[in-house]
Write an enzyme that holds these catalytic residues in place. Sequence first.
Site, PDB file in Angstrom:
ATOM      1  N   CYS A  78       0.880  -1.176   0.000  1.00  0.00           N
ATOM      2  CA  CYS A  78       0.000   0.000   0.000  1.00  0.00           C
ATOM      3  C   CYS A  78       0.912   1.219   0.000  1.00  0.00           C
ATOM      4  CB  CYS A  78      -0.908  -0.002   1.232  1.00  0.00           C
ATOM      5  SG  CYS A  78      -1.960   1.463   1.343  1.00  0.00           S
ATOM      6  N   HIS A 166      -1.767  -5.533 -10.419  1.00  0.00           N
ATOM      7  CA  HIS A 166      -2.385  -4.393 -11.112  1.00  0.00           C
ATOM      8  C   HIS A 166      -2.547  -4.690 -12.600  1.00  0.00           C
ATOM      9  CE1 HIS A 166      -2.198  -1.151  -8.003  1.00  0.00           C
ATOM     10  NE2 HIS A 166      -1.306  -1.963  -7.482  1.00  0.00           N
ATOM     11  N   GLU A 215      -9.700   0.020  -6.823  1.00  0.00           N
ATOM     12  CA  GLU A 215      -8.810  -0.769  -5.971  1.00  0.00           C
ATOM     13  C   GLU A 215      -9.424  -2.107  -5.554  1.00  0.00           C
ATOM     14  OE1 GLU A 215      -6.659   0.589  -2.677  1.00  0.00           O
ATOM     15  OE2 GLU A 215      -6.404   2.614  -3.448  1.00  0.00           O
ATOM     16  N   CYS A 224      -4.039   5.917  -5.360  1.00  0.00           N
ATOM     17  CA  CYS A 224      -3.501   4.573  -5.135  1.00  0.00           C
ATOM     18  C   CYS A 224      -2.011   4.622  -5.472  1.00  0.00           C
ATOM     19  CB  CYS A 224      -4.222   3.546  -6.001  1.00  0.00           C
ATOM     20  SG  CYS A 224      -3.617   1.861  -5.753  1.00  0.00           S
ATOM     21  N   GLY A 227      -0.867   1.770  -7.533  1.00  0.00           N
ATOM     22  CA  GLY A 227      -1.409   1.958  -8.886  1.00  0.00           C
ATOM     23  C   GLY A 227      -0.559   2.920  -9.688  1.00  0.00           C
TER      24      GLY A 227
END
Length: 291
Positions: A78, A166, A215, A224, A227
């Site tokens: 994260c 992702h 997400e 994100c 991301g």
Amino acid sequence: MAALENRPFVKMNGLGNEIVVLDLREAPLMVPPEEARALARDGVLPFDQIMALYPPQSEGTHAFVRIINADGSESGACGNGTRCIALYESGRTGADHLVFESVAGPLACSIGPEGITVDMDVPRFGWHDIPLAGPVADTRAIELQAGPAEAPVLRAPAVVNVGNPHAIFWVDDVEAVDLARLGPELEHHPIFPERANISAAQIVSPEHIILRVWERGVGLTRACGTGACAAAVCAARLGLTGRRVTVTLPGGDLVIDWRESDDHILMTGPAEIEFDGRLTAAMLGAPAGAE
Ligand SMILES: N[C@@H](CCC[C@H](N)C(=O)O)C(=O)O
């Protein structure tokens, strides 16, 4: 009684990505998924991720961090939450250089005038690293599409693992993509056995990407970090951008530098402490005082 009842929390955000920090180092316990879901649902403490801190497992690190999404699932990384725990721990210790550990590996953080920089380690592009459901020779553009024929169909995402999976679709206009509708369909697509974070990325220039992210385990978020890392390295790998880009998300900008010397991804951006408190039974979905 709820397991997390009366535990202190700090509410933070990273570019509007809603983060709750639970410092469990003094009295470690696993975060019950149902309590995480209740906390996310009750509206008093809306969050995208819980960053739960546990005693360090290696010399020279500050904590082992487990990352829990709003649906109670765990993630290996994260980005925005890591900047938040770096700011939190820097406030406690005065340190400007901090190292955390996660299931995905070490996270080295430094706090400087440009913001908080996290070394997010190296990206992994193999189909089994993402992971994908079966062998794919070149994951630069897998055959996948979604959306009704009359709408802009998302095609051929790039896929990467940056501590979590992702898929990035390259689009001409991120605002024209109904990610709120396509996101859940793609997050749960059978090609992603561990689900995936789904992004729509618009290349503005060799130094600038606009990004929107659905997400995994959360939904649409204002930012994100992983991301942004994922889109940056996939765009560079395809020759769409250079190795240092600004990624603009609804909550603001992150700078991603995919370092030439060792392929590590460096993410730089802000973090903010909002308020703190103690978790209550009601917040955790249990009646007060229930045994
Ligand atoms: N918001 C995070 C991503 C958190 C984990 C993701 N939802 C997943 O399950 O992989 C970030 O800033 O990277």
